[in-house]
Scaffold this motif. Structure first.
Motif, PDB file in Angstrom:
ATOM      1  N   VAL A 152       1.001  -1.149   0.048  1.00  0.00           N
ATOM      2  CA  VAL A 152       0.034  -0.117  -0.019  1.00  0.00           C
ATOM      3  C   VAL A 152       0.853   1.218  -0.296  1.00  0.00           C
ATOM      4  O   VAL A 152       2.066   1.051   0.601  1.00  0.00           O
ATOM      5  N   PRO A 153       0.347   2.356  -0.456  1.00  0.00           N
ATOM      6  CA  PRO A 153       1.267   3.506  -0.529  1.00  0.00           C
ATOM      7  C   PRO A 153       1.672   4.081   0.763  1.00  0.00           C
ATOM      8  O   PRO A 153       0.691   4.050   1.780  1.00  0.00           O
ATOM      9  N   THR A 154       2.778   4.357   1.007  1.00  0.00           N
ATOM     10  CA  THR A 154       3.353   4.765   2.486  1.00  0.00           C
ATOM     11  C   THR A 154       4.112   5.896   2.404  1.00  0.00           C
ATOM     12  O   THR A 154       4.913   5.994   1.161  1.00  0.00           O
ATOM     13  N   VAL A 181       5.784   5.490  -1.427  1.00  0.00           N
ATOM     14  CA  VAL A 181       6.122   4.315  -1.961  1.00  0.00           C
ATOM     15  C   VAL A 181       5.372   3.022  -1.892  1.00  0.00           C
ATOM     16  O   VAL A 181       4.620   3.046  -0.794  1.00  0.00           O
ATOM     17  N   MET A 182       5.367   2.285  -2.757  1.00  0.00           N
ATOM     18  CA  MET A 182       4.653   0.820  -2.437  1.00  0.00           C
ATOM     19  C   MET A 182       5.379  -0.325  -3.422  1.00  0.00           C
ATOM     20  O   MET A 182       5.990   0.040  -4.372  1.00  0.00           O
ATOM     21  N   HIS A 183       5.329  -1.220  -2.795  1.00  0.00           N
ATOM     22  CA  HIS A 183       5.752  -2.779  -3.644  1.00  0.00           C
ATOM     23  C   HIS A 183       4.778  -3.635  -3.955  1.00  0.00           C
ATOM     24  O   HIS A 183       4.251  -3.925  -2.774  1.00  0.00           O
ATOM     25  N   VAL A 184       4.425  -3.839  -4.992  1.00  0.00           N
ATOM     26  CA  VAL A 184       3.125  -4.685  -5.509  1.00  0.00           C
ATOM     27  C   VAL A 184       3.546  -6.087  -5.050  1.00  0.00           C
ATOM     28  O   VAL A 184       4.330  -6.795  -5.629  1.00  0.00           O
ATOM     29  N   ASP A 185       2.655  -6.748  -4.004  1.00  0.00           N
ATOM     30  CA  ASP A 185       2.731  -8.188  -3.738  1.00  0.00           C
ATOM     31  C   ASP A 185       1.771  -8.714  -4.627  1.00  0.00           C
ATOM     32  O   ASP A 185       0.727  -9.077  -4.321  1.00  0.00           O
ATOM     33  N   ALA A 199      -2.602  -3.150 -10.428  1.00  0.00           N
ATOM     34  CA  ALA A 199      -2.525  -2.359  -9.041  1.00  0.00           C
ATOM     35  C   ALA A 199      -2.062  -0.835  -9.640  1.00  0.00           C
ATOM     36  O   ALA A 199      -2.277   0.052  -9.128  1.00  0.00           O
ATOM     37  N   LEU A 200      -1.297  -0.888 -10.570  1.00  0.00           N
ATOM     38  CA  LEU A 200      -1.140   0.403 -11.263  1.00  0.00           C
ATOM     39  C   LEU A 200      -2.338   1.111 -11.938  1.00  0.00           C
ATOM     40  O   LEU A 200      -2.552   2.439 -11.496  1.00  0.00           O
ATOM     41  N   ARG A 201      -3.235   0.305 -12.772  1.00  0.00           N
ATOM     42  CA  ARG A 201      -4.408   0.816 -12.858  1.00  0.00           C
ATOM     43  C   ARG A 201      -5.228   1.523 -11.723  1.00  0.00           C
ATOM     44  O   ARG A 201      -5.843   2.582 -11.906  1.00  0.00           O
TER      45      ARG A 201
END
Length: 402
Positions: A54-56, A64-68, A115-117
């Protein structure tokens, strides 16, 4: 809103460059999201923090976020996977085999694009910077929406017709599970999401790709192939970042040799990407870890310019027409696809119903033909000057004279 996807050969500094871009944009007042789809988790390492799905917020205006992708797959596709597993089990497959086959190849990567969309349509950001995986994985990732859209457009109507015909028989087919209404609805929603994703990624005014490389022959060769593949899929590249340039100076022969070799590669890079802006970053004295180091890189890379800006991008696929009164409809049409850095032997062409099937350097794209060209025959094709030109003339049976 602008979206820029960063990619490049593994180890060229792609993640660092993407982060420096995001940090610089946030410093200029843009509410910026750095999203990583790279399984290597390098964003968290570069910031010395733990990055979640999730955006942090990590600084003023910077998130920042990392897509899981695995977690998203399990939560979003569990019902579909369960249905496919049940079908296979009832067909005689053992449970372990059915479980393995039920995992559709590429679905996890597709979760990253969804997730980008999701973040794009939320309307929360001025700028989304995507740290993609190395080029091979990125090309597979960016090819997915068009491939899925192509299949969905052809299979979804058939799928609905099958369900209408099979529903009355459901009572007699006790061993064959019928898909639930929720599953059918989820499939329909997925089709819509694919279409929206294709529209988002295909909008050159919103989404572009930025290539990162180092001044080395092998890296440059891959970057040239990547540019060709991105053009094939219709994704505009808005710039090149050449990282880890060794500054000249001193009397060390080892250093002088590297400087000379990099200078030669810079000439080749300028020739290879002559219509694109080329930015450079010197080799840093220390590893650029942390926000302060990334700010310095961002200033070196963009100075006082807005990192969201890119050159005006021309259409990757263009259609020209020439008047010819001898032909039905009065015109001859030429479809032009910009495909740089290829040999003629690398390009193959075929017609499949309403699609033009283009294969370039081992990658394939189905190019949907506009209505006028669907009523035409392909009468010629040539690859020259970094472009594929396909000539069409109206089919008299499909395009009667007025």
């Amino acid at each position: 809103m602008r979206i820029v996807l960063f990619t490049g050969k593994g180890g060229v500094g792609k993640t660092t460059t993407a982060l420096a871009t995001a940090v610089h944009a946030a410093g200029l007042g843009c509410k910026t999201l750095l999203m990583s789809t790279d399984p290597a988790h390098s964003v968290g390492d570069a910031l010395s923090i733990s990055v979640r799905d999730v955006p942090t917020q990590v600084d003023d205006g910077l998130y920042v976020m990392h897509v899981d992708a695995q977690r998203r797959f399990e939560s979003s596709w569990g019902e579909l996977q369960g249905y496919v597993r049940a079908l296979l089990t009832n067909a005689g497959a053992d449970p372990l085999t059915a479980d393995e086959i039920a995992v559709v190849p590429g679905v996890e990567e597709f979760m990253a694009l969804l997730a980008l969309r999701e973040q794009a349509v939320a309307g929360l950001w001025d700028f989304i910077v995507v740290d993609c995986a190395p080029t091979a994985e990125t090309l597979r990732l960016l090819a997915l929406p068009q491939v899925l859209s192509w299949y969905a457009e052809r299979l979804f109507p058939t799928h609905n017709r099958m369900l209408r015909h099979l529903a009355p028989l459901a009572g007699r087919m006790r061993d064959v599970p019928m898909p639930s209404a929720a599953l059918v609805s989820a499939f329909s929603a997925l089709h819509q999401q694919v279409d929206e994703l294709c529209e988002l990624l295909g909008d050159a005014a919103t989404t572009t790709v930025r290539l990162v490389l180092t001044p080395e022959a092998v890296v440059l060769a891959e970057a040239r192939r990547t540019l060709s593949s991105l053009r094939l899929y219709g994704y505009p590249v808005d710039g090149i970042v050449v990282n880890r340039l060794i500054p000249p100076g001193g009397k060390d022969p080892w250093r002088a040799s590297w400087v000379a070799a990099q200078r030669e590669q810079m000439t080749r890079i300028a020739d290879s990407f002559d219509r694109l802006p080329i930015r450079t970053l010197d080799y840093q004295r220390a590893e650029p870890v942390g926000l302060d180091a990334l700010r310095v890189l961002g200033v070196e890379l963009y100075a006082d310019t807005d990192p969201r800006e890119g050159p005006a991008t021309a259409d990757v696929v263009r259609i020209e027409h020439v008047r010819d009164d001898e032909l039905p409809g009065g015109y001859e049409f030429t479809m032009i696809l910009d495909l740089p850095h290829l040999d003629r032997a690398d390009v193959q062409l075929a017609r499949s119903a309403d699609d033009l099937v283009v294969t370039a350097a081992g990658r394939r794209r189905y190019v949907g033909l506009p209505s006028a060209l669907r009523r035409c025959d392909v009468v010629g094709a040539a690859y020259a000057d970094n472009a594929l030109r396909v000539t069409f003339t109206p089919n008299p049976e499909l395009w009667p004279r007025s």
